[in-house]
Design a protein around this motif. Structure first.
Motif, PDB file in Angstrom:
ATOM      1  N   LEU A 121      47.539  49.059  38.910  1.00 23.42           N
ATOM      2  CA  LEU A 121      48.737  49.163  39.738  1.00 23.42           C
ATOM      3  C   LEU A 121      48.458  49.942  41.025  1.00 23.42           C
ATOM      4  CD1 LEU A 121      51.341  49.932  36.925  1.00 23.42           C
ATOM      5  CD2 LEU A 121      51.153  47.810  38.239  1.00 23.42           C
ATOM      6  N   ARG A 122      47.698  51.012  40.896  1.00 18.19           N
ATOM      7  CA  ARG A 122      47.411  51.855  42.065  1.00 18.19           C
ATOM      8  C   ARG A 122      46.575  51.121  43.106  1.00 18.19           C
ATOM      9  NH1 ARG A 122      44.925  58.036  41.899  1.00 18.19           N
ATOM     10  NH2 ARG A 122      44.546  58.248  44.141  1.00 18.19           N
ATOM     11  N   THR A 123      45.662  50.260  42.655  1.00 17.75           N
ATOM     12  CA  THR A 123      44.749  49.574  43.574  1.00 17.75           C
ATOM     13  C   THR A 123      45.155  48.129  43.854  1.00 17.75           C
ATOM     14  OG1 THR A 123      43.322  48.872  41.738  1.00 17.75           O
ATOM     15  CG2 THR A 123      42.829  51.004  42.776  1.00 17.75           C
ATOM     16  N   ASP A 124      46.264  47.683  43.238  1.00 16.16           N
ATOM     17  CA  ASP A 124      46.717  46.287  43.339  1.00 16.16           C
ATOM     18  C   ASP A 124      45.633  45.317  42.858  1.00 16.16           C
ATOM     19  OD1 ASP A 124      48.606  44.289  43.886  1.00 16.16           O
ATOM     20  OD2 ASP A 124      47.680  43.858  45.829  1.00 16.16           O
ATOM     21  N   ALA A 125      44.927  45.716  41.812  1.00 15.08           N
ATOM     22  CA  ALA A 125      43.861  44.876  41.261  1.00 15.08           C
ATOM     23  C   ALA A 125      44.426  43.856  40.285  1.00 15.08           C
ATOM     24  CB  ALA A 125      42.819  45.740  40.546  1.00 15.08           C
ATOM     25  N   VAL A 126      43.882  42.661  40.314  1.00 12.49           N
ATOM     26  CA  VAL A 126      44.211  41.651  39.307  1.00 12.49           C
ATOM     27  C   VAL A 126      43.604  42.118  37.992  1.00 12.49           C
ATOM     28  CG1 VAL A 126      44.067  39.223  38.658  1.00 12.49           C
ATOM     29  CG2 VAL A 126      44.115  39.863  41.080  1.00 12.49           C
ATOM     30  N   MET A 127      44.396  42.158  36.945  1.00  9.95           N
ATOM     31  CA  MET A 127      43.944  42.675  35.655  1.00  9.95           C
ATOM     32  C   MET A 127      43.656  41.502  34.723  1.00  9.95           C
ATOM     33  SD  MET A 127      45.734  45.699  33.445  1.00  9.95           S
ATOM     34  CE  MET A 127      45.408  45.974  31.717  1.00  9.95           C
ATOM     35  N   ILE A 128      42.365  41.253  34.482  1.00 10.17           N
ATOM     36  CA  ILE A 128      41.941  40.075  33.711  1.00 10.17           C
ATOM     37  C   ILE A 128      41.228  40.509  32.432  1.00 10.17           C
ATOM     38  CG2 ILE A 128      40.514  37.992  33.723  1.00 10.17           C
ATOM     39  CD1 ILE A 128      40.760  37.894  36.741  1.00 10.17           C
ATOM     40  N   GLY A 130      41.456  32.785  33.441  1.00 11.60           N
ATOM     41  CA  GLY A 130      41.178  33.871  34.363  1.00 11.60           C
ATOM     42  C   GLY A 130      40.186  33.526  35.451  1.00 11.60           C
ATOM     43  N   LEU A 131      39.392  32.464  35.254  1.00 12.24           N
ATOM     44  CA  LEU A 131      38.412  32.087  36.275  1.00 12.24           C
ATOM     45  C   LEU A 131      39.090  31.676  37.577  1.00 12.24           C
ATOM     46  CD1 LEU A 131      35.747  30.103  34.208  1.00 12.24           C
ATOM     47  CD2 LEU A 131      35.540  32.395  35.198  1.00 12.24           C
ATOM     48  N   ALA A 132      40.202  30.948  37.462  1.00 13.83           N
ATOM     49  CA  ALA A 132      40.932  30.542  38.668  1.00 13.83           C
ATOM     50  C   ALA A 132      41.497  31.764  39.384  1.00 13.83           C
ATOM     51  CB  ALA A 132      42.049  29.569  38.298  1.00 13.83           C
ATOM     52  N   ALA A 133      42.003  32.722  38.604  1.00 13.07           N
ATOM     53  CA  ALA A 133      42.537  33.950  39.206  1.00 13.07           C
ATOM     54  C   ALA A 133      41.430  34.757  39.863  1.00 13.07           C
ATOM     55  CB  ALA A 133      43.228  34.785  38.124  1.00 13.07           C
ATOM     56  N   LEU A 134      40.243  34.731  39.270  1.00 13.37           N
ATOM     57  CA  LEU A 134      39.097  35.425  39.852  1.00 13.37           C
ATOM     58  C   LEU A 134      38.709  34.805  41.181  1.00 13.37           C
ATOM     59  CD1 LEU A 134      36.746  37.421  39.711  1.00 13.37           C
ATOM     60  CD2 LEU A 134      35.527  35.784  38.265  1.00 13.37           C
ATOM     61  N   GLU A 135      38.694  33.489  41.246  1.00 11.95           N
ATOM     62  CA  GLU A 135      38.375  32.791  42.495  1.00 11.95           C
ATOM     63  C   GLU A 135      39.414  33.093  43.575  1.00 11.95           C
ATOM     64  OE1 GLU A 135      35.795  31.112  43.429  1.00 11.95           O
ATOM     65  OE2 GLU A 135      34.746  31.271  41.513  1.00 11.95           O
ATOM     66  N   GLN A 136      40.669  33.115  43.176  1.00 13.15           N
ATOM     67  CA  GLN A 136      41.730  33.400  44.145  1.00 13.15           C
ATOM     68  C   GLN A 136      41.615  34.829  44.680  1.00 13.15           C
ATOM     69  OE1 GLN A 136      45.736  33.216  42.581  1.00 13.15           O
ATOM     70  NE2 GLN A 136      46.610  32.777  44.585  1.00 13.15           N
ATOM     71  N   ALA A 137      41.321  35.780  43.782  1.00 14.57           N
ATOM     72  CA  ALA A 137      41.163  37.170  44.211  1.00 14.57           C
ATOM     73  C   ALA A 137      39.978  37.306  45.153  1.00 14.57           C
ATOM     74  CB  ALA A 137      40.978  38.069  42.982  1.00 14.57           C
ATOM     75  N   ARG A 138      38.906  36.588  44.867  1.00 12.86           N
ATOM     76  CA  ARG A 138      37.724  36.622  45.730  1.00 12.86           C
ATOM     77  C   ARG A 138      38.071  36.104  47.123  1.00 12.86           C
ATOM     78  NH1 ARG A 138      34.595  33.460  42.955  1.00 12.86           N
ATOM     79  NH2 ARG A 138      33.491  35.081  41.768  1.00 12.86           N
ATOM     80  N   ALA A 139      38.841  35.024  47.185  1.00 17.45           N
ATOM     81  CA  ALA A 139      39.218  34.442  48.472  1.00 17.45           C
ATOM     82  C   ALA A 139      40.123  35.374  49.267  1.00 17.45           C
ATOM     83  CB  ALA A 139      39.911  33.098  48.244  1.00 17.45           C
ATOM     84  N   GLN A 140      40.955  36.143  48.560  1.00 18.58           N
ATOM     85  CA  GLN A 140      41.901  37.041  49.220  1.00 18.58           C
ATOM     86  C   GLN A 140      41.313  38.429  49.492  1.00 18.58           C
ATOM     87  OE1 GLN A 140      45.095  36.991  46.363  1.00 18.58           O
ATOM     88  NE2 GLN A 140      45.991  35.102  47.170  1.00 18.58           N
ATOM     89  N   GLN A 155      39.572  49.906  45.555  1.00 21.19           N
ATOM     90  CA  GLN A 155      40.358  49.873  46.790  1.00 21.19           C
ATOM     91  C   GLN A 155      39.602  49.207  47.940  1.00 21.19           C
ATOM     92  OE1 GLN A 155      41.336  54.071  47.084  1.00 21.19           O
ATOM     93  NE2 GLN A 155      43.430  53.723  46.353  1.00 21.19           N
ATOM     94  N   SER A 156      38.272  49.205  47.830  1.00 18.92           N
ATOM     95  CA  SER A 156      37.472  48.541  48.858  1.00 18.92           C
ATOM     96  C   SER A 156      37.323  47.043  48.581  1.00 18.92           C
ATOM     97  CB  SER A 156      36.085  49.192  48.936  1.00 18.92           C
ATOM     98  OG  SER A 156      35.354  48.956  47.745  1.00 18.92           O
ATOM     99  N   GLY A 157      38.046  46.548  47.566  1.00 16.10           N
ATOM    100  CA  GLY A 157      37.985  45.129  47.228  1.00 16.10           C
ATOM    101  C   GLY A 157      36.977  44.814  46.138  1.00 16.10           C
TER     102      GLY A 157
END
Length: 312
Positions: free
Chosen positions: A231-238, A113-123, A194-196
Motif C-alpha cells: 500500500l505504501r509503495t503502490d506495488a502490485v501484490m502478486i 498474475g503474469l498479465a498483471a506483471l507485464e502491465q506493471a512492467r509497462a507502467q 518506490q523506484s519501480g
C-alpha cells in the motif's frame, strides 16, 4: 516442583562454530556431485540423520496433529517426511547458483498474475510478490531472475552467526538485492520498490506482534507488513509459488491473480487463503517443521490479556 527454566544458550559459541563446520562440509561434498544425486543425498542425510537429532519430524507431526487431528497416522508420517525432504532440497539447491538458474530457465511460468506483471512492467509500477515456505520459493524467484528480472528480497537473520554470513552471501549471489530484516532493511526494501523495483516477501512465519489469522483452521499470528508495504509503495501484490514436480527435481512457477489493495488485514487473509489452497493440494511441500502456531504461547498471551482487562 516447578521446572527451573534453563537459560538460553548464547549464539556464536563453539556449538554454532561446530555446526557451521558440519554444514560447510556437507555443502562442499554435495557440490562435488551431479545435481539430482546431490539433492537425493542431502535429503537422505537430513531426513535420516539430522531430523531425528534436532526434532524436525517430531515438530512436523505435532503441527499436523494440531491442525488435522483426524489424519491417518501413516499419512501424517508421509507428509512429515515429505516436508523434511523438501526443506533439505530447498537448502542445498540454493548453493549451486549456475545450476539453479539454468534449471529455472526451463521451468514453466503460468497463472493470471503474469498479465498483471507485464502491465506493471509497462507502467513502471513496483511489484511485491508474496509467498510462503512452500515448494521452492527461490526457484520461482530465479525463474524471473534467469529471464532478466531483478527481484529483491528480505531475509531473516539466522541464529547461527557463522552460518548466517555465508548463507546471506549466497542469497546475494543467487538473486540480489537482499535486505536483512529490521528497520534498516525494511526501509531499503521500500526504497527499492518506490523506484519501480520488484521484490518478494514470505509471510508464513510466526511473529508475536502479528494479528491472528486462521491458517488451516487454527489462529496463527501473521504480520500485515507485506500488505502495508504494498500500500505504501503502490506495488502490485502478486502471490507466487514454486511448485515441485513429482520427481522433486523439476518445478513450475505459478503467478496468481493480484490481491486487490484495501484493508491490510483483509489482504493478508486473502494471501493466507491462497497459501492454504496450495498446501491442501500437496501438503508435503510446505515447511511443517516451523513453529507456525505455537498454541501454548498463544493461549498464555490470551490469558494475560484477559486478566489485564479484568483488572485487580
Amino acid at each position: 516442583m516447578a521446572k527451573t527454566k534453563q537459560p538460553e544458550r548464547a549464539h556464536g559459541g563453539w556449538q554454532d562454530r561446530l555446526a557451521d563446520w558440519a554444514i560447510r562440509a556437507l555443502i562442499w561434498l554435495a557440490l562435488r556431485l551431479p545435481a539430482r544425486t546431490r539433492l537425493r543425498l542431502v535429503s537422505w542425510i537430513v531426513r535420516r540423520l539430522v531430523s531425528p537429532l534436532i526434532g524436525w519430524h517430531k515438530r512436523a507431526l505435532a503441527n499436523l496433529d494440531h491442525v488435522w487431528p483426524d489424519l491417518d497416522p501413516a499419512e501424517r508420517q508421509r507428509i512429515a517426511d515429505g516436508a523434511v525432504d523438501n526443506l533439505a532440497r530447498a537448502f542445498i539447491e540454493n548453493y549451486d547458483v549456475p545450476e539453479f538458474l539454468h534449471r529455472a530457465r526451463g521451468m514453466t511460468l503460468s497463472g493470471e498474475g503474469l498479465a498483471a506483471l507485464e502491465q506493471a512492467r509497462a507502467q513502471g509500477r513496483p511489484v511485491l510478490f508474496v509467498t510462503g515456505h512452500y515448494g521452492t520459493p527461490e526457484g520461482a524467484r530465479c525463474a524471473l531472475v534467469s529471464r532478466g528480472e531483478t527481484i529483491g528480497g528480505l531475509i531473516r537473520p539466522m541464529s547461527n552467526p557463522f552460518f548466517h554470513d555465508h548463507y546471506v552471501q549466497n542469497m546475494h549471489d543467487l538473486s540480489p538485492p537482499v535486505f536483512e530484516q529490521g528497520r534498516r532493511g525494511t526501509m531499503q526494501l521500500i526504497k527499492h520498490l518506490q523506484s519501480g523495483g520488484k521484490a518478494v516477501l514470505l509471510f508464513d512465519l510466526y511473529d508475536s506482534a502479528g494479528t491472528p489469522i486462521d491458517f488451516l483452521g487454527k489462529p496463527a499470528p501473521t504480520l500485515t507488513s507485506a500488505a502495508d508495504i504494498a500500500l505504501r509503495t503502490d506495488a502490485v501484490m502478486i502471490p507466487f509459488f514454486g511448485i515441485r514436480h513429482a520427481d522433486r527435481f523439476g518445478f513450475d512457477a505459478v503467478f496468481e491473480a493480484p490481491i486487490p489493495h484495501g484493508d491490510p488485514l483483509a489482504m493478508m487473509t486473502e494471501a493466507t487463503r491462497r497459501l492454504e489452497a496450495r498446501i491442501k493440494a500437496d501438503p508435503t511441500q510446505w515447511m511443517w517443521v516451523h513453529r507456525r502456531w505455537k498454541p501454548k504461547r498463544q493461549a498464555k498471551r490470551q490469558r494475560k490479556r484477559a486478566a489485564a482487562m479484568m483488572g485487580p
